[in-house]
Design a protein around this motif. Structure first.
Motif, PDB file in Angstrom:
ATOM      1  N   VAL A  28      -0.752   3.602   3.340  1.00  0.00           N
ATOM      2  CA  VAL A  28      -0.769   4.834   2.539  1.00  0.00           C
ATOM      3  C   VAL A  28      -0.619   6.060   3.430  1.00  0.00           C
ATOM      4  O   VAL A  28      -0.414   7.167   2.936  1.00  0.00           O
ATOM      5  CB  VAL A  28      -2.064   4.968   1.707  1.00  0.00           C
ATOM      6  CG1 VAL A  28      -2.181   3.858   0.693  1.00  0.00           C
ATOM      7  CG2 VAL A  28      -3.296   5.013   2.601  1.00  0.00           C
ATOM      8  N   ALA A  29      -0.718   5.871   4.742  1.00  0.00           N
ATOM      9  CA  ALA A  29      -0.600   6.996   5.672  1.00  0.00           C
ATOM     10  C   ALA A  29       0.866   7.367   5.886  1.00  0.00           C
ATOM     11  O   ALA A  29       1.747   6.504   5.814  1.00  0.00           O
ATOM     12  CB  ALA A  29      -1.238   6.632   7.013  1.00  0.00           C
ATOM     13  N   PRO A  30       1.154   8.642   6.141  1.00  0.00           N
ATOM     14  CA  PRO A  30       2.532   9.034   6.462  1.00  0.00           C
ATOM     15  C   PRO A  30       3.026   8.271   7.685  1.00  0.00           C
ATOM     16  O   PRO A  30       2.246   7.901   8.568  1.00  0.00           O
ATOM     17  CB  PRO A  30       2.410  10.542   6.763  1.00  0.00           C
ATOM     18  CG  PRO A  30       1.144  10.977   6.112  1.00  0.00           C
ATOM     19  CD  PRO A  30       0.229   9.799   6.152  1.00  0.00           C
ATOM     20  N   ILE A  31       4.332   8.029   7.734  1.00  0.00           N
ATOM     21  CA  ILE A  31       4.905   7.312   8.871  1.00  0.00           C
ATOM     22  C   ILE A  31       4.728   8.164  10.121  1.00  0.00           C
ATOM     23  O   ILE A  31       5.069   9.347  10.128  1.00  0.00           O
ATOM     24  CB  ILE A  31       6.389   7.003   8.612  1.00  0.00           C
ATOM     25  CG1 ILE A  31       6.506   6.066   7.416  1.00  0.00           C
ATOM     26  CG2 ILE A  31       7.047   6.376   9.838  1.00  0.00           C
ATOM     27  CD1 ILE A  31       7.906   5.859   6.920  1.00  0.00           C
ATOM     28  N   PRO A  32       4.191   7.590  11.195  1.00  0.00           N
ATOM     29  CA  PRO A  32       3.923   8.374  12.410  1.00  0.00           C
ATOM     30  C   PRO A  32       5.187   9.008  12.984  1.00  0.00           C
ATOM     31  O   PRO A  32       6.269   8.416  12.934  1.00  0.00           O
ATOM     32  CB  PRO A  32       3.339   7.335  13.382  1.00  0.00           C
ATOM     33  CG  PRO A  32       2.849   6.226  12.517  1.00  0.00           C
ATOM     34  CD  PRO A  32       3.759   6.193  11.334  1.00  0.00           C
TER      35      PRO A  32
ATOM     36  N   PHE B 177       0.823  -1.221   0.000  1.00  0.00           N
ATOM     37  CA  PHE B 177       0.000   0.000   0.000  1.00  0.00           C
ATOM     38  C   PHE B 177       0.856   1.270   0.000  1.00  0.00           C
ATOM     39  O   PHE B 177       0.462   2.285  -0.572  1.00  0.00           O
ATOM     40  CB  PHE B 177      -0.946   0.007   1.200  1.00  0.00           C
ATOM     41  CG  PHE B 177      -2.089  -0.976   1.082  1.00  0.00           C
ATOM     42  CD1 PHE B 177      -2.978  -0.912   0.019  1.00  0.00           C
ATOM     43  CD2 PHE B 177      -2.279  -1.972   2.031  1.00  0.00           C
ATOM     44  CE1 PHE B 177      -4.025  -1.813  -0.112  1.00  0.00           C
ATOM     45  CE2 PHE B 177      -3.324  -2.876   1.922  1.00  0.00           C
ATOM     46  CZ  PHE B 177      -4.203  -2.808   0.851  1.00  0.00           C
ATOM     47  N   ARG B 178       2.019   1.235   0.625  1.00  0.00           N
ATOM     48  CA  ARG B 178       2.873   2.435   0.610  1.00  0.00           C
ATOM     49  C   ARG B 178       3.371   2.727  -0.799  1.00  0.00           C
ATOM     50  O   ARG B 178       3.394   3.875  -1.237  1.00  0.00           O
ATOM     51  CB  ARG B 178       4.051   2.292   1.578  1.00  0.00           C
ATOM     52  CG  ARG B 178       4.871   3.597   1.647  1.00  0.00           C
ATOM     53  CD  ARG B 178       5.775   3.667   2.848  1.00  0.00           C
ATOM     54  NE  ARG B 178       5.078   3.598   4.115  1.00  0.00           N
ATOM     55  CZ  ARG B 178       4.361   4.590   4.640  1.00  0.00           C
ATOM     56  NH1 ARG B 178       4.258   5.750   3.995  1.00  0.00           N
ATOM     57  NH2 ARG B 178       3.760   4.443   5.800  1.00  0.00           N
ATOM     58  N   SER B 179       3.787   1.693  -1.523  1.00  0.00           N
ATOM     59  CA  SER B 179       4.238   1.931  -2.900  1.00  0.00           C
ATOM     60  C   SER B 179       3.064   2.321  -3.796  1.00  0.00           C
ATOM     61  O   SER B 179       3.239   3.077  -4.759  1.00  0.00           O
ATOM     62  CB  SER B 179       4.986   0.720  -3.461  1.00  0.00           C
ATOM     63  OG  SER B 179       4.285  -0.474  -3.269  1.00  0.00           O
ATOM     64  N   TYR B 180       1.865   1.842  -3.481  1.00  0.00           N
ATOM     65  CA  TYR B 180       0.669   2.290  -4.206  1.00  0.00           C
ATOM     66  C   TYR B 180       0.513   3.804  -4.055  1.00  0.00           C
ATOM     67  O   TYR B 180       0.256   4.522  -5.027  1.00  0.00           O
ATOM     68  CB  TYR B 180      -0.565   1.564  -3.662  1.00  0.00           C
ATOM     69  CG  TYR B 180      -1.877   1.974  -4.288  1.00  0.00           C
ATOM     70  CD1 TYR B 180      -2.338   1.358  -5.449  1.00  0.00           C
ATOM     71  CD2 TYR B 180      -2.662   2.980  -3.733  1.00  0.00           C
ATOM     72  CE1 TYR B 180      -3.549   1.729  -6.031  1.00  0.00           C
ATOM     73  CE2 TYR B 180      -3.868   3.365  -4.298  1.00  0.00           C
ATOM     74  CZ  TYR B 180      -4.306   2.733  -5.448  1.00  0.00           C
ATOM     75  OH  TYR B 180      -5.500   3.115  -6.028  1.00  0.00           O
ATOM     76  N   ASP B 181       0.686   4.288  -2.838  1.00  0.00           N
ATOM     77  CA  ASP B 181       0.590   5.724  -2.559  1.00  0.00           C
ATOM     78  C   ASP B 181       1.721   6.490  -3.245  1.00  0.00           C
ATOM     79  O   ASP B 181       1.496   7.522  -3.888  1.00  0.00           O
ATOM     80  CB  ASP B 181       0.642   5.938  -1.043  1.00  0.00           C
ATOM     81  CG  ASP B 181       0.665   7.405  -0.652  1.00  0.00           C
ATOM     82  OD1 ASP B 181      -0.300   8.123  -0.952  1.00  0.00           O
ATOM     83  OD2 ASP B 181       1.662   7.832  -0.039  1.00  0.00           O
ATOM     84  N   THR B 182       2.947   5.974  -3.137  1.00  0.00           N
ATOM     85  CA  THR B 182       4.112   6.667  -3.703  1.00  0.00           C
ATOM     86  C   THR B 182       4.016   6.772  -5.220  1.00  0.00           C
ATOM     87  O   THR B 182       4.227   7.847  -5.797  1.00  0.00           O
ATOM     88  CB  THR B 182       5.405   5.919  -3.318  1.00  0.00           C
ATOM     89  OG1 THR B 182       5.518   5.886  -1.890  1.00  0.00           O
ATOM     90  CG2 THR B 182       6.625   6.606  -3.900  1.00  0.00           C
ATOM     91  N   VAL B 183       3.702   5.653  -5.881  1.00  0.00           N
ATOM     92  CA  VAL B 183       3.626   5.655  -7.347  1.00  0.00           C
ATOM     93  C   VAL B 183       2.460   6.524  -7.821  1.00  0.00           C
ATOM     94  O   VAL B 183       2.575   7.236  -8.827  1.00  0.00           O
ATOM     95  CB  VAL B 183       3.523   4.218  -7.886  1.00  0.00           C
ATOM     96  CG1 VAL B 183       3.314   4.218  -9.400  1.00  0.00           C
ATOM     97  CG2 VAL B 183       4.781   3.423  -7.537  1.00  0.00           C
TER      98      VAL B 183
END
Length: 727
Positions: free
Chosen positions: A503-507, A285-291
């Protein structure tokens, strides 16, 4: 359809053979992992929307533009959905570009897929191996040429892997795509891959290299600042190697590592590094957000929303990176922020605010709704007063009035969130109950088709989805009054993975913990035991001062670029100043830089952003600078604790005016005065800078002379103050 072709077809490697060989590709339409559950219980990953376009279209568009003529799409999970989509699309009717689907219900790994393709005997020469969740705009010409030339000289050169520079976050030990730190050893002369290890334990640890690796290779470069793009150019022998070795399941952990340690057959893997081109795989999900953000910011051009018009409606690019399709109904009081995509037929109510988000087609968004950093797919209803932060919301979801989605939430298809219900951070919600025995990604990737794991995994998504959930949901369900859906529980240790791959920013607290751990490591470790992000190792080598200076200069360049990229991400994603300072501090520790280095790099990033923001005159450029400093001054001043650091900023400004940003040169004095007025640089710093320039060459005094009136005014101002006090 797609972008203009970047490379043509190939001819056979044998010069005496006149038969033309079309360039082929194998596209894996299954990732064989569970990272996108619960969404992939109902729809295959390659058909999930990426900025409102199914992922597989990005991969096929790139393959067509890169000169590939024949693509074999391997389908496993939800294979009928993939086949039906492609049959109805335009891909089956493209001239000089053939798409053929191959189905297999029993394959549980990439290795199984390649064995099936080998049995079909459809690959007749070198081919591109890629998965349908990859986005790229690179030209294949050079990589293909290098692969072909190597094959002529050495038939054991069976694969060329595409890589790209991407330094992992030094604090949390993962890339911006959410993937684990990757360590590679590469022969700097031949570009042969000698070592490959992805570290999933997030610990600093020690890297162990076999002695024979150093003995057998006169020199090698060790890297942990490379990204594996998962684009491979392969010879046909790759397929036969998978057939001969049934324990090869995972492309990297089994096949690549297997070849690297195999001394008998002597097969070799090489790398091709891209620099200005784009390539990234959506792994979580993080790479989904980044791309998605990279697409919206046009790093992937021509694969951008206003060009990737699949379907009947066109999307237009407006100011500040905002994209709109047709037939949108938007209240005049609604505010659509920058870097947002709005799909066709969507309705937006009064006083609703949307920013840094992607909204699909046919959505109904009520009044007083706040949406920040979200991915809202198609035909979704969001009632009045809802607050959505950094979430993924799938087709057909209903979010009732006053409900809140906290960061990292994933709502699968047709879920209903009850009125004023708060869905906690990182929750995954589905109409389907969570499988009791859910196989981990590790098991999936390593599973053998004859094992119990394999038989379970092979049918997992499709059969779980086909089991109709007859559980009665009472009005007071898991999602509040009127809610419909099951909140999946997190397995032991899973919370760690949730924030890493969300997809959320790292806390902020996680970054603070990681930086504290880094500082503790630095205290326990001698300076001379560190390796730089990339470094060349040579047996019995004596590094010269010139080499050290060159390495230091390269390091400074990359540090500055990393800080600039981090700053731009903060601007575009509206990250808090304190969060940005933490990220820059982690870079400072990673590169072993001084506070003055951070000051210079942050100043450069701010000024470069002001310069890149549209302006029509010197006055409007000055206004850009003033706007940037009014918002981000706190970040810069946190690194200006003494005069030396302030002088570093003035010197950096001089350098920019002379070399990289000459548009600032006529404004040097006005901007310097503004920095003084804003308490960014003090009077003593400006006067010390002037004093340092007294013995400099005339060419180095250009800006001191330009600022002569300001300097004179600063010198006289204290005297006037003294006179006033005496009176």
């Amino acid at each position: 359809m797609g972008a203009q072709k970047k490379s043509g077809t190939r001819v056979s490697e044998d010069p005496d053979e006149l038969v033309r060989v079309p360039l082929q590709a194998i596209l894996l339409a299954d990732s064989f992992t569970t990272k996108f559950r619960p969404i992939t219980l109902e729809r295959p990953k390659v058909l999930l929307p990426l900025v409102n376009v199914p992922m597989i279209n990005y991969t096929l568009t790139w393959l067509e533009s890169a000169g590939v003529e024949e693509v074999f799409v391997f389908c496993c999970s939800h294979s009928k959905q993939v086949v039906n989509y492609l049959e109805k699309s335009e891909w089956f009717s493209q001239p000089n570009f053939t798409v053929t689907t191959i189905e297999s219900q029993n394959s549980v790994s990439a290795g199984d897929a390649l064995r099936v393709i080998y049995e079909r005997n459809v690959i007749h020469g070198d081919f591109v191996l890629i998965s349908g969740d990859t986005v790229s705009n690179m030209s294949l010409s050079q990589a293909l040429l290098e692969h072909k030339e190597r094959r002529k000289k050495d038939s054991n050169a069976v694969m060329t892997m595409v890589i790209k520079r991407s330094k992992p976050d030094p604090a949390i030990h993962q890339s911006r795509l959410g993937t684990d730190e990757l360590f590679m050893a590469i022969d700097p002369n031949t570009k042969q891959l000698l070592y490959y290890e992805d570290r999933a334990d997030h610990s600093r640890g020690t890297l162990h290299l076999d002695k024979s690796l150093l003995v057998d290779n006169p020199s090698l470069s060790l890297h942990h600042d490379k990204q594996d793009c998962y684009i491979d150019i392969c010879s046909p022998e790759v397929l036969s190697l998978f057939t001969d070795n049934f324990d090869y399941q995972h492309l990297r952990r089994h096949f690549v590592k297997g070849l690297l340690v195999d001394d008998i057959m002597g097969y070799k893997i090489f790398v091709h590094e891209i620099h200005s081109d784009y390539a990234a795989r959506i792994d979580n999900f993080r790479s989904y957000d980044t791309v998605s953000k990279d697409i919206i910011h046009r790093w992937t051009y021509p694969l951008v929303p206003d060009v990737m018009n699949f379907g009947s409606t066109a999307t237009k690019l407006e100011r500040q990176g905002m994209y709109r399709a047709s037939e949108i109904s938007q209240s005049q009081s609604a505010v659509i922020g920058p870097f947002t995509v709005i799909g066709s037929g969507t309705k937006i109510g009064n006083n609703t605010k949307i920013s840094n988000s992607v909204i699909g087609e046919g959505c109904k968004i009520g009044s007083n709704v706040l949406i920040e950093g979200c991915y809202i797919w198609d035909n979704i209803s969001i009632e009045d007063g809802c607050n959505l932060q950094h979430a993924i919301v799938c087709d057909g979801v209903i979010i009732k009035s006053g409900a809140v989605l906290e960061p990292g939430v994933v709502l699968s298809f047709k879920v209903v969130v009850g009125q004023e219900f708060v869905v906690p951070s990182y929750s995954k919600v589905s109409l389907f109950q969570q499988p009791i025995e859910e196989d981990s990604d590790e098991e999936l990737e390593y599973a053998d088709s004859t094992s119990a794991i394999g038989s379970q995994v092979g049918k997992s998504d499709v059969e779980i989805a086909s089991q109709v959930d007859n559980t009665h949901l009472s009005p007071a369900s898991e999602l509040g009054m009127g809610g419909v859906g099951h909140v999946w529980s997190t397995c032991e240790g899973g919370h760690e993975e949730e924030w890493r791959h969300s997809v959320a920013p790292i806390p902020k607290d996680k970054i603070l913990e990681a930086i504290k751990a880094m500082e503790d490591d630095l205290e326990l470790t001698h300076d001379d035991s560190f390796l730089p992000p990339s470094g060349e190792l040579k047996p019995n080598s004596n590094d010269s001062d010139d080499d050290d200076h060159e390495d230091s200069r390269d390091d400074s360049y990359y540090f500055e670029k990393e800080v600039e990229a981090t700053f731009l991400r903060a601007v575009h994603e509206n990250i808090q100043e304190s969060h940005l300072i933490l990220e820059i501090n982690s870079l400072k520790l990673s590169y072993n830089k001084l506070t003055a280095d951070c000051a210079g790099a942050v100043f450069y990033a701010m000024m470069k952003y002001a310069l890149d923001t549209p302006h029509s005159s010197a006055d409007s450029l000055l206004q850009n600078v003033q706007v940037v400093f009014s918002k981000w001054k706190k970040v810069l001043t946190s690194y200006l604790t003494d005069i030396d650091e302030q002088i570093e900023v003035i010197l950096k400004f001089e350098e920019m005016c002379s070399e990289s940003a000459k548009e600032f040169a006529p404004l040097f004095t006005r901007i310097l005065h503004h920095l003084y007025d804003e308490d960014v640089v003090e009077e003593d710093a400006i006067l010390s800078w002037e004093d340092e320039k007294k013995d400099a060459d005339e060419a180095d005094k250009v800006f001191v002379k330009q600022a002569k009136k300001l300097i004179q005014w600063l010198k006289e101002a204290p005297e006037e103050d003294d006179d006033d006090q005496n009176e």
